[in-house]
Design an enzyme around this catalytic site. Structure first.
Site, PDB file in Angstrom:
ATOM      1  N   SER A   1     -11.187   0.795   3.703  1.00  0.00           N
ATOM      2  CA  SER A   1     -10.329   0.536   4.863  1.00  0.00           C
ATOM      3  C   SER A   1      -9.665   1.850   5.279  1.00  0.00           C
ATOM      4  CB  SER A   1      -9.228  -0.463   4.508  1.00  0.00           C
ATOM      5  OG  SER A   1      -9.800  -1.630   3.992  1.00  0.00           O
TER       6      SER A   1
ATOM      7  N   GLU B   1      -4.533   4.637   5.987  1.00  0.00           N
ATOM      8  CA  GLU B   1      -4.518   4.621   4.518  1.00  0.00           C
ATOM      9  C   GLU B   1      -5.004   5.967   4.021  1.00  0.00           C
ATOM     10  OE1 GLU B   1      -6.483   1.728   2.105  1.00  0.00           O
ATOM     11  OE2 GLU B   1      -5.315   0.082   2.905  1.00  0.00           O
TER      12      GLU B   1
ATOM     13  N   ARG C   1       0.821  -1.221   0.000  1.00  0.00           N
ATOM     14  CA  ARG C   1       0.000   0.000   0.000  1.00  0.00           C
ATOM     15  C   ARG C   1       0.852   1.268   0.000  1.00  0.00           C
ATOM     16  NH1 ARG C   1      -2.466  -3.620  -0.947  1.00  0.00           N
ATOM     17  NH2 ARG C   1      -4.171  -4.577   0.205  1.00  0.00           N
TER      18      ARG C   1
HETATM   19  P1  NAP Z   1      -9.404  -9.784   4.195  1.00  0.00           P
HETATM   20  O1  NAP Z   1      -9.521 -10.612   2.960  1.00  0.00           O
HETATM   21  O2  NAP Z   1     -10.295 -10.032   5.352  1.00  0.00           O
HETATM   22  O3  NAP Z   1      -7.903  -9.776   4.684  1.00  0.00           O
HETATM   23  C1  NAP Z   1      -7.533  -9.043   5.842  1.00  0.00           C
HETATM   24  C2  NAP Z   1      -6.019  -9.022   5.920  1.00  0.00           C
HETATM   25  O4  NAP Z   1      -5.509 -10.335   5.934  1.00  0.00           O
HETATM   26  C3  NAP Z   1      -5.342  -8.305   4.757  1.00  0.00           C
HETATM   27  O5  NAP Z   1      -4.207  -7.649   5.259  1.00  0.00           O
HETATM   28  C4  NAP Z   1      -4.922  -9.428   3.865  1.00  0.00           C
HETATM   29  O6  NAP Z   1      -3.747  -9.115   3.145  1.00  0.00           O
HETATM   30  C5  NAP Z   1      -4.613 -10.515   4.857  1.00  0.00           C
HETATM   31  N1  NAP Z   1      -4.836 -11.832   4.257  1.00  0.00           N
HETATM   32  C6  NAP Z   1      -6.018 -12.510   4.185  1.00  0.00           C
HETATM   33  N2  NAP Z   1      -5.828 -13.698   3.592  1.00  0.00           N
HETATM   34  C7  NAP Z   1      -4.524 -13.772   3.278  1.00  0.00           C
HETATM   35  C8  NAP Z   1      -3.714 -14.749   2.645  1.00  0.00           C
HETATM   36  N3  NAP Z   1      -4.242 -15.921   2.226  1.00  0.00           N
HETATM   37  N4  NAP Z   1      -2.402 -14.485   2.469  1.00  0.00           N
HETATM   38  C9  NAP Z   1      -1.873 -13.328   2.894  1.00  0.00           C
HETATM   39  N5  NAP Z   1      -2.577 -12.354   3.495  1.00  0.00           N
HETATM   40  C10 NAP Z   1      -3.878 -12.567   3.696  1.00  0.00           C
HETATM   41  O7  NAP Z   1      -9.524  -8.245   3.770  1.00  0.00           O
HETATM   42  P2  NAP Z   1     -10.781  -7.288   3.523  1.00  0.00           P
HETATM   43  O8  NAP Z   1     -10.669  -6.167   4.461  1.00  0.00           O
HETATM   44  O9  NAP Z   1     -12.046  -8.050   3.355  1.00  0.00           O
HETATM   45  O10 NAP Z   1     -10.395  -6.698   2.079  1.00  0.00           O
HETATM   46  C11 NAP Z   1     -10.421  -7.548   0.932  1.00  0.00           C
HETATM   47  C12 NAP Z   1      -9.173  -7.290   0.124  1.00  0.00           C
HETATM   48  O11 NAP Z   1      -9.203  -5.959  -0.379  1.00  0.00           O
HETATM   49  C13 NAP Z   1      -7.893  -7.435   0.932  1.00  0.00           C
HETATM   50  O12 NAP Z   1      -6.925  -8.045   0.130  1.00  0.00           O
HETATM   51  C14 NAP Z   1      -7.550  -5.992   1.253  1.00  0.00           C
HETATM   52  O13 NAP Z   1      -6.174  -5.785   1.485  1.00  0.00           O
HETATM   53  C15 NAP Z   1      -8.023  -5.311  -0.010  1.00  0.00           C
HETATM   54  N6  NAP Z   1      -8.247  -3.884   0.155  1.00  0.00           N
HETATM   55  C16 NAP Z   1      -7.372  -3.043  -0.448  1.00  0.00           C
HETATM   56  C17 NAP Z   1      -7.493  -1.685  -0.319  1.00  0.00           C
HETATM   57  C18 NAP Z   1      -6.500  -0.783  -1.009  1.00  0.00           C
HETATM   58  O14 NAP Z   1      -5.744  -1.193  -1.880  1.00  0.00           O
HETATM   59  N7  NAP Z   1      -6.457   0.443  -0.622  1.00  0.00           N
HETATM   60  C19 NAP Z   1      -8.536  -1.165   0.440  1.00  0.00           C
HETATM   61  C20 NAP Z   1      -9.444  -2.055   1.020  1.00  0.00           C
HETATM   62  C21 NAP Z   1      -9.271  -3.417   0.886  1.00  0.00           C
HETATM   63  P3  NAP Z   1      -3.693  -8.084   1.911  1.00  0.00           P
HETATM   64  O15 NAP Z   1      -4.067  -6.758   2.445  1.00  0.00           O
HETATM   65  O16 NAP Z   1      -2.265  -8.165   1.489  1.00  0.00           O
HETATM   66  O17 NAP Z   1      -4.633  -8.608   0.900  1.00  0.00           O
END
Ligand code: NAP
Length: 335
Positions: free
Chosen positions: A233, A330, A162
């Protein structure tokens, strides 16, 4: 040039005041002229993308707000690979939809992320195991320090979780377009728990099904920005040392964690801790946390940047005092 429009209507958190003037630019020369003019008369010139990652201050704002309206898309096919060069003003999800319709793999996991293409490298947008940095090839960028356009290769952009060079030095660079390399050959990334639960282990969805699945999952967890104020987020998921994780785990034995690189650090879903601390669905008047996702801050009628900041500080303090983890936002103040 106009001055009436408020940042409240241009940002997804739905707070913010009125800048000295707004400008949209459609060509590189227009951008250069505008920056030279504002530099000459001492007006701070701020670039706004989709307004989905910023917390705008109230009142009369002493700055010019500039929107990049470069909507060009150029495609070069090379065997199984496709190079897509996209203007900074294109909506990120329109780009993802376009590549999915064409069957070009690489961006489908990044479906339904709000914002523009120009903002995507700043944040190195990522979701469900894929980050922009994995497909980004280059970007044309105006460097305000040297007053010229440069071509940055992905290796120059200091991509991290990020983060990027553009995030570390936010006032210096203006992204004009971004090139991504995609593949006509399928490359499914379905290892995340939410994806496995949706598709079932061992399934081989089409690219359109992957996009459809991710949109459905996100609809269930993230609020609709056309209905409620939010920037998705609000905090980054923290990366902490293994040692610190072991300490926090004593308090939260079920806390999930994901190994980072050489295994000395772990990434943790901070939503888990926020939920345990009672923040899921918690509300202080005009600001709260979403009732389906504890990491997603939402605003209601009457919210101000001061109220959002105070609410975020309350959470930061509470997480630090209970776990020692210092949260990083963020969402950044604007201007
Ligand atoms: P989530 O899928 O519940 O995941 C929460 C956290 O756990 C994130 O940090 C995610 O990493 C990590 N995670 C989950 N499974 C994983 C795996 N198999 N291996 C490694 N790391 C794992 O997240 P959520 O809040 O529902 O969001 C869905 C996705 O959208 C996530 O990937 C989140 O990061 C992304 N997102 C991105 C942004 C942005 O780019 N600004 C904003 C909102 C959400 P990662 O963050 O590396 O995926």
């Amino acid at each position: 040039m106009s001055s009436e429009r408020s940042l409240q209507t241009a940002t997804t958190l739905r707070v913010g005041g009125v800048p000295r003037f707004w400008e949209s630019v459609t060509s590189p020369s227009q951008l250069v002229t505008l920056i030279q003019q504002t530099d000459a008369d001492g007006t701070a010139c701020r670039i706004l993308g989709g307004g989905s990652n910023v917390l705008a201050r109230e009142g009369a704002l002493d700055c010019a707000v500039v929107e990049i309206r470069n909507q060009n898309i150029a495609v070069e096919e090379d065997g199984d690979m496709v190079l897509v060069t996209v203007g900074a003003g294109v909506l990120w999800d329109d780009l993802v939809g376009f590549t999915v319709e064409n069957g070009w793999w690489g961006l489908e996991n990044l479906s339904a992320i709000p914002g523009t293409v120009g903002a995507a490298p700043v944040q190195n947008v990522g979701a469900y195991g894929v980050e922009l940095s994995e497909v980004c090839v280059s970007a044309h960028v105006y460097d305000r320090a040297h007053m010229k356009f440069l071509t940055f290769q992905a290796s120059d952009m200091q991509f991290a979780y990020r983060s990027s060079l553009f995030k570390r030095d936010p006032l210096r660079y203006v992204i004009w377009d971004v090139a991504v390399r995609l593949s006509k050959k399928p490359s499914r990334q379905l290892a995340y728990k939410d994806l496995e639960a949706y598709f079932g282990t061992g399934s081989i969805p089409s690219i359109a099904e992957v996009r459809g699945g991710i949109m459905a999952i996100r609809r269930g967890k993230f609020p609709d920005i056309s209905i409620i104020g939010t920037a998705g987020s609000f905090f980054k998921n923290p990366i902490i040392s293994r040692e610190m994780y072991e300490g926090v785990q004593k308090q939260f034995p079920q806390l999930p964690h994901y190994a980072i690189e050489n295994d000395t650090a772990v990434k943790i879903p901070i939503a888990y801790i926020l939920e345990q601390l009672g923040y899921k669905g918690h509300r202080d008047n005009s600001v709260g946390m979403h009732d389906a996702h504890a990491l997603v801050l939402v605003t209601y009628d009457g919210a101000t940047s001061i109220a959002v900041d105070a609410f975020a500080k309350k959470i930061e303090k509470s997480v630090e005092s209970s776990t020692g983890i210092v949260l990083e936002r963020e969402v950044q103040f604007f201007p």
